[in-house]
Design a protein around this motif. Sequence first.
Motif, mmCIF file in Angstrom:
data_model
loop_
_atom_site.group_PDB
_atom_site.id
_atom_site.type_symbol
_atom_site.label_atom_id
_atom_site.label_comp_id
_atom_site.label_asym_id
_atom_site.label_seq_id
_atom_site.Cartn_x
_atom_site.Cartn_y
_atom_site.Cartn_z
ATOM 1 N N GLY A 74 10.632 4.871 5.822
ATOM 2 C CA GLY A 74 10.822 3.682 6.657
ATOM 3 C C GLY A 74 9.580 2.864 6.963
ATOM 4 O O GLY A 74 9.684 1.794 7.571
ATOM 5 N N PHE A 75 8.398 3.358 6.577
ATOM 6 C CA PHE A 75 7.164 2.628 6.890
ATOM 7 C C PHE A 75 6.552 2.049 5.615
ATOM 8 O O PHE A 75 6.181 2.791 4.710
ATOM 9 C CB PHE A 75 6.154 3.541 7.599
ATOM 10 N N ASN A 76 6.484 0.725 5.549
ATOM 11 C CA ASN A 76 5.925 0.047 4.371
ATOM 12 C C ASN A 76 4.575 -0.559 4.743
ATOM 13 O O ASN A 76 4.504 -1.443 5.600
ATOM 14 C CB ASN A 76 6.895 -1.038 3.895
ATOM 15 N N TYR A 77 3.506 -0.051 4.106
ATOM 16 C CA TYR A 77 2.140 -0.435 4.501
ATOM 17 C C TYR A 77 1.533 -1.564 3.678
ATOM 18 O O TYR A 77 1.823 -1.727 2.494
ATOM 19 C CB TYR A 77 1.233 0.807 4.474
ATOM 20 N N TYR A 78 0.666 -2.307 4.340
ATOM 21 C CA TYR A 78 -0.114 -3.426 3.796
ATOM 22 C C TYR A 78 -1.532 -3.316 4.337
ATOM 23 O O TYR A 78 -1.736 -2.635 5.324
ATOM 24 C CB TYR A 78 0.506 -4.766 4.229
ATOM 25 N N PRO A 79 -2.528 -4.021 3.781
ATOM 26 C CA PRO A 79 -2.489 -4.770 2.523
ATOM 27 C C PRO A 79 -2.606 -3.851 1.309
ATOM 28 O O PRO A 79 -2.900 -2.660 1.456
ATOM 29 C CB PRO A 79 -3.739 -5.662 2.646
ATOM 30 N N GLY A 80 -2.420 -4.444 0.119
ATOM 31 C CA GLY A 80 -2.442 -3.666 -1.126
ATOM 32 C C GLY A 80 -3.852 -3.420 -1.616
ATOM 33 O O GLY A 80 -4.258 -3.914 -2.659
ATOM 34 N N TRP A 81 -4.581 -2.614 -0.869
ATOM 35 C CA TRP A 81 -5.997 -2.355 -1.161
ATOM 36 C C TRP A 81 -6.217 -1.804 -2.567
ATOM 37 O O TRP A 81 -7.236 -2.050 -3.195
ATOM 38 C CB TRP A 81 -6.579 -1.371 -0.128
ATOM 39 N N HIS A 82 -5.266 -0.994 -3.040
ATOM 40 C CA HIS A 82 -5.454 -0.296 -4.324
ATOM 41 C C HIS A 82 -5.194 -1.217 -5.513
ATOM 42 O O HIS A 82 -5.626 -0.933 -6.628
ATOM 43 C CB HIS A 82 -4.546 0.926 -4.398
ATOM 44 N N GLN A 83 -4.432 -2.338 -5.300
ATOM 45 C CA GLN A 83 -4.136 -3.253 -6.402
ATOM 46 C C GLN A 83 -3.996 -4.686 -5.865
ATOM 47 O O GLN A 83 -2.907 -5.199 -5.775
ATOM 48 C CB GLN A 83 -2.840 -2.829 -7.127
ATOM 49 N N PRO A 84 -5.124 -5.320 -5.519
ATOM 50 C CA PRO A 84 -5.057 -6.709 -5.050
ATOM 51 C C PRO A 84 -4.454 -7.645 -6.110
ATOM 52 O O PRO A 84 -3.978 -8.724 -5.781
ATOM 53 C CB PRO A 84 -6.515 -7.078 -4.780
ATOM 54 N N ALA A 103 0.829 -1.218 0.000
ATOM 55 C CA ALA A 103 0.000 0.000 0.000
ATOM 56 C C ALA A 103 0.859 1.261 0.000
ATOM 57 O O ALA A 103 0.326 2.365 -0.013
ATOM 58 C CB ALA A 103 -0.943 -0.011 1.196
ATOM 59 N N GLY A 104 2.174 1.112 -0.005
ATOM 60 C CA GLY A 104 3.041 2.277 -0.168
ATOM 61 C C GLY A 104 4.107 2.444 0.900
ATOM 62 O O GLY A 104 4.137 1.727 1.912
ATOM 63 N N TRP A 105 4.981 3.403 0.627
ATOM 64 C CA TRP A 105 6.099 3.736 1.514
ATOM 65 C C TRP A 105 5.899 5.145 2.037
ATOM 66 O O TRP A 105 5.730 6.085 1.261
ATOM 67 C CB TRP A 105 7.413 3.632 0.743
ATOM 68 N N PHE A 106 5.960 5.286 3.350
ATOM 69 C CA PHE A 106 5.659 6.571 3.994
ATOM 70 C C PHE A 106 6.782 6.938 4.954
ATOM 71 O O PHE A 106 7.395 6.062 5.559
ATOM 72 C CB PHE A 106 4.325 6.472 4.762
ATOM 73 N N ARG A 107 7.030 8.232 5.097
ATOM 74 C CA ARG A 107 8.038 8.674 6.066
ATOM 75 C C ARG A 107 7.475 8.637 7.482
ATOM 76 O O ARG A 107 8.192 8.413 8.437
ATOM 77 C CB ARG A 107 8.484 10.114 5.752
ATOM 78 N N GLU A 108 6.167 8.904 7.589
ATOM 79 C CA GLU A 108 5.513 8.941 8.903
ATOM 80 C C GLU A 108 4.429 7.869 8.956
ATOM 81 O O GLU A 108 3.862 7.512 7.925
ATOM 82 C CB GLU A 108 4.861 10.321 9.132
ATOM 83 N N PRO A 109 4.128 7.391 10.174
ATOM 84 C CA PRO A 109 3.045 6.395 10.278
ATOM 85 C C PRO A 109 1.708 6.951 9.772
ATOM 86 O O PRO A 109 1.458 8.165 9.845
ATOM 87 C CB PRO A 109 2.974 6.121 11.782
ATOM 88 N N LEU A 110 0.886 6.065 9.252
ATOM 89 C CA LEU A 110 -0.422 6.434 8.729
ATOM 90 C C LEU A 110 -1.462 5.828 9.659
ATOM 91 O O LEU A 110 -1.772 4.643 9.563
ATOM 92 C CB LEU A 110 -0.572 5.865 7.311
ATOM 93 N N GLU A 111 -1.948 6.622 10.597
ATOM 94 C CA GLU A 111 -2.827 6.054 11.618
ATOM 95 C C GLU A 111 -4.305 6.298 11.348
ATOM 96 O O GLU A 111 -5.169 5.564 11.832
ATOM 97 C CB GLU A 111 -2.426 6.584 13.001
ATOM 98 N N SER A 112 -4.577 7.359 10.596
ATOM 99 C CA SER A 112 -5.959 7.598 10.185
ATOM 100 C C SER A 112 -5.918 8.243 8.809
ATOM 101 O O SER A 112 -4.849 8.650 8.346
ATOM 102 C CB SER A 112 -6.675 8.498 11.185
ATOM 103 N N LEU A 120 -0.900 15.220 1.705
ATOM 104 C CA LEU A 120 0.327 14.430 1.509
ATOM 105 C C LEU A 120 0.664 14.394 0.016
ATOM 106 O O LEU A 120 -0.178 14.067 -0.809
ATOM 107 C CB LEU A 120 0.080 13.010 2.029
ATOM 108 N N LYS A 121 1.918 14.729 -0.314
ATOM 109 C CA LYS A 121 2.351 14.631 -1.716
ATOM 110 C C LYS A 121 2.793 13.192 -1.975
ATOM 111 O O LYS A 121 3.779 12.735 -1.424
ATOM 112 C CB LYS A 121 3.504 15.601 -1.984
ATOM 113 N N ILE A 122 2.040 12.485 -2.791
ATOM 114 C CA ILE A 122 2.289 11.057 -2.981
ATOM 115 C C ILE A 122 2.274 10.669 -4.457
ATOM 116 O O ILE A 122 1.486 11.208 -5.236
ATOM 117 C CB ILE A 122 1.256 10.216 -2.175
#
Lengths: 368, 368
Positions: free
Chosen positions: B245-255, B172-181, B188-190
């Motif tokens: 440093g934060f790699n998110y799952y699951p890959g909701w945008h591209q299963p 679901a992507g790589w983020f510098r900061e945690p994604l809590e909500s 966010l520039k993504i």
Amino acid sequence: MSQRAALIAVIVAFLVGIIGSLAVRPPSGNTAPAQSTDSTRAAQRISWRVPIAFATNLPVIGDAIVYVADTLSAASNGAVNLQVFEPGEIVPPFSITDAVRDGKVEAGYTWLGYDQGKVAAAPLLGAVPFGMEPWEFSAWWFDAGGRELGEALYAKQNIHILYCGITGPETAGWFREPLESLDDVQGLKIRFAGLGGKVIEQAGASVTMLPGGEIFQALEKGAIDATEYSLPIVDQRLGFNRVAGFNYYPGWHQPSTSFHLAVNLQVWNQLNPADQGLLEAVCTASVTRNLSRSEALQGAVIAGFPDVGVSAETLPDDVLRKLEEISGQVMAQEAARDEDFRLIHESQQAFRNDYAKWKSRAYLPRDF
Amino acid sequence: MSQRAALIAVIVAFLVGIIGSLAVRPPSGNTAPAQSTDSTRAAQRISWRVPIAFATNLPVIGDAIVYVADTLSAASNGAVNLQVFEPGEIVPPFSITDAVRDGKVEAGYTWLGYDQGKVAAAPLLGAVPFGMEPWEFSAWWFDAGGRELGEALYAKQNIHILYCGITGPETAGWFREPLESLDDVQGLKIRFAGLGGKVIEQAGASVTMLPGGEIFQALEKGAIDATEYSLPIVDQRLGFNRVAGFNYYPGWHQPSTSFHLAVNLQVWNQLNPADQGLLEAVCTASVTRNLSRSEALQGAVIAGFPDVGVSAETLPDDVLRKLEEISGQVMAQEAARDEDFRLIHESQQAFRNDYAKWKSRAYLPRDF
């Protein structure tokens, strides 16, 4: 074709096979593979007799070899020709690899689990209770050493195996009475194949092995009380729903079922590399096509169960947990008895531990 | 090749491509497909220039076309030859189907989602937020009308498409900061592609689209705060872990993410049926091999995250539910704006409703 007509065709094909198999015909004269690599060689390069374990009129498990034969013929402009023989027509359905090993036929298409009696590790290449899901099996086979182990196992049988099809889970079986606890399988006469058969036997059932074409009659006459065989669309085609009204899920005994093209090793080694490449590519394509068809066709069958008097049921969680425990015991017993089994089982377990790190993260929860 | 060397190679290849793409070379003289069906024809039947969207040194997404080209060459004894050109070498990575449509090249290998700007329905063939899992996409494509709809969509672009690869979920992507909500994506520039990009934009992010070779620099320089791109093994190869440093799952945008070989329609129609059959079989084999490799390689990468300072994280359930809701809105908007989108989306939804009856029964619970 109606269900009854299809059923009769399967039974007739099997009875004809029983007679035909008494005298396996030798290979005909034109089956020697061409060894030339000259692109100007005559059109026909391969003409093999290919007996199969599942009738071609059975969806998914039976028609995959038709896709393989048609695609090989189309992609080679007719130069690669598999002559498919129905179950029992020239070789009994459970003896296909014997005929390939002995050179009575050049190749055959089957489920390797049927070799359990002579190659203890064979079912690990066909279906494992609480084992790998279809794409997981493919990943192990192609990218985690599975193919090399499988080829080495069957080279000892004078056979080169090509991974040539896979389906999703089978149903956990067809029962006349509800299965509410594992006590309900005590003494139950059930048709069951492969390692799952050893598990359900250890759970207390009385297990018998029958080819697809014999199951309906055995159920109808009361020779067996219950059966597992294949996918909903196959089992319904064979008429199980008419003599056993409870169809159970999930397919704990076969989360995936893979199929192989078994080629006599000398015949394989004499092929030119281009034809080896073509056969391997088309078998690999068959894996995608077979799984696609397997996944696509079952939903409608389940949706139609109420109309044909079938109850789809899910095994209670505690039954599944107990069966998983027994499966672990059976796997350990088999590994202790056979070195090839131990080697391949350990390879599969190592891969699954690694794969779990991905599986648990990557996919959406099942309720999305 | 080290990660840094691989990264530099990708960046150089892309910059060379920017220059090279200013003057797309016309097809060379020897690329006309042979029309003979005579089996004695000269060895070379197909010699195509095939630009690609993903560098061949990228695992899984980049090496699938290498498998396709090698297998075609092997199975045809060298008569079917794809000359693969790295991203940007002769065609910019987002303009591959333009070059195929206009006959500047015979074929190209790409993710059709990049055509979003000119073919609104194209992303439905590439990746759908909260959409089908890989084997489910294959089932829809081959056995529930997907192929016919996809071919018709691209025939309007003067292109014949062959389904030629698929992977499991992206991260679901790589983020510098945690994604809590979901508030954390506001402003966010993504970097984000396809329909998922529209969803995350609607959720409040500022979305930009960059090819793989440009993302690391953009992240490093702070031009973007976060990115999605591909699988863990690909993203880590491109160095994202060193700046986010934060790699998110699951890959909701591209299963699932599927890839196609796009062939100029006139070129395809002039092929003899045997070569059409061979190309289709090898592309279908590539689907199996690509998914196998995709599933096999990610577990070890995730297991190694602690050693490279990455935290694997799972998006909270309420974030996923909200993203699913927005995805539904985006899909409805797109369907209302474009008739082809509506038609293909409805076909996919109908199939999924049917498939759910099987999926919910057949497979073991995820914790087995």
